[in-house]
Design a protein around this motif. Structure first.
Motif, short mmCIF file in Angstrom:
data_model
loop_
_atom_site.label_atom_id
_atom_site.label_comp_id
_atom_site.label_asym_id
_atom_site.label_seq_id
_atom_site.Cartn_x
_atom_site.Cartn_y
_atom_site.Cartn_z
N THR A 1 5.56 11.10 9.93
CA THR A 1 4.63 10.46 8.99
C THR A 1 4.98 8.98 8.86
N ARG A 2 4.02 8.21 8.39
CA ARG A 2 4.29 6.80 8.13
C ARG A 2 5.35 6.73 7.03
N GLY A 3 6.38 6.00 7.27
CA GLY A 3 7.47 5.90 6.30
C GLY A 3 8.48 7.03 6.45
N HIS B 1 4.65 0.65 1.03
CA HIS B 1 4.89 -0.35 2.07
C HIS B 1 4.64 -1.73 1.45
N CYS B 2 5.74 -2.44 1.22
CA CYS B 2 5.69 -3.68 0.44
C CYS B 2 5.85 -4.90 1.33
N LEU B 3 5.18 -5.97 0.92
CA LEU B 3 5.36 -7.24 1.61
C LEU B 3 6.73 -7.81 1.28
N GLY B 4 7.35 -8.40 2.25
CA GLY B 4 8.62 -9.08 2.02
C GLY B 4 8.48 -10.52 2.47
N PHE B 5 9.11 -11.42 1.76
CA PHE B 5 9.00 -12.84 2.08
C PHE B 5 10.37 -13.40 2.40
N ASP B 6 10.43 -14.21 3.45
CA ASP B 6 11.66 -14.86 3.85
C ASP B 6 11.89 -16.08 2.98
N PHE C 1 0.84 -1.20 0.00
CA PHE C 1 0.00 0.00 0.00
C PHE C 1 0.87 1.24 0.00
N CYS C 2 0.29 2.34 -0.49
CA CYS C 2 0.99 3.61 -0.59
C CYS C 2 0.50 4.58 0.49
N CYS C 3 1.39 5.41 0.95
CA CYS C 3 1.03 6.46 1.91
C CYS C 3 1.63 7.78 1.45
N GLY C 4 0.82 8.81 1.50
CA GLY C 4 1.28 10.15 1.20
C GLY C 4 0.87 11.08 2.32
#
Length: 113
Positions: free
Chosen positions: A54-56, A67-72, A39-42
């Protein structure tokens, strides 16, 4: 993970093709994983005027955050478990009185197996 991108360039619309999304998407067995586009935040005017974080931790005038998902590399398999089952061993013995005419208090039974 959080990506900082120039203002008005972040894309998180799930209807977009994966290549147009800032974070991309997760794929599983060749299928796109639902809601994996991040998702994006501005900032809005209140964020800009308040001076609060602010977020981020972005610069409101020039940036947005994705804000991206990351996978192990380590994945776990999940399984469903059926309801518990209870098993009983039942032994049945059949007997008949040796003297059917005797009183029920004095009966001796012969056992058959």
């Amino acid at each position: 993970k959080i990506l900082r991108v120039p203002i008005a360039t972040c894309s998180d619309n799930p209807r977009n093709v994966a290549e147009e999304l800032t974070c991309g998407v997760a794929m599983l067995q060749g299928q796109r994983v639902q809601d994996s586009e991040g998702f994006c935040c501005g900032c809005d005017m209140q964020d800009f005027l308040s001076g609060l974080p602010t977020r981020g931790d972005i610069e409101c005038l020039t940036e947005e955050s994705a804000h991206c998902l990351g996978f192990d590399d380590l994945w776990y398999s999940l399984f469903s478990v059926d309801p518990a089952q209870v098993f009983y061993d039942i032994t049945v013995s059949i007997a008949k009185p040796s003297d059917p005419a005797a009183s029920w208090q004095d009966v001796v039974y012969d056992e058959y197996r």
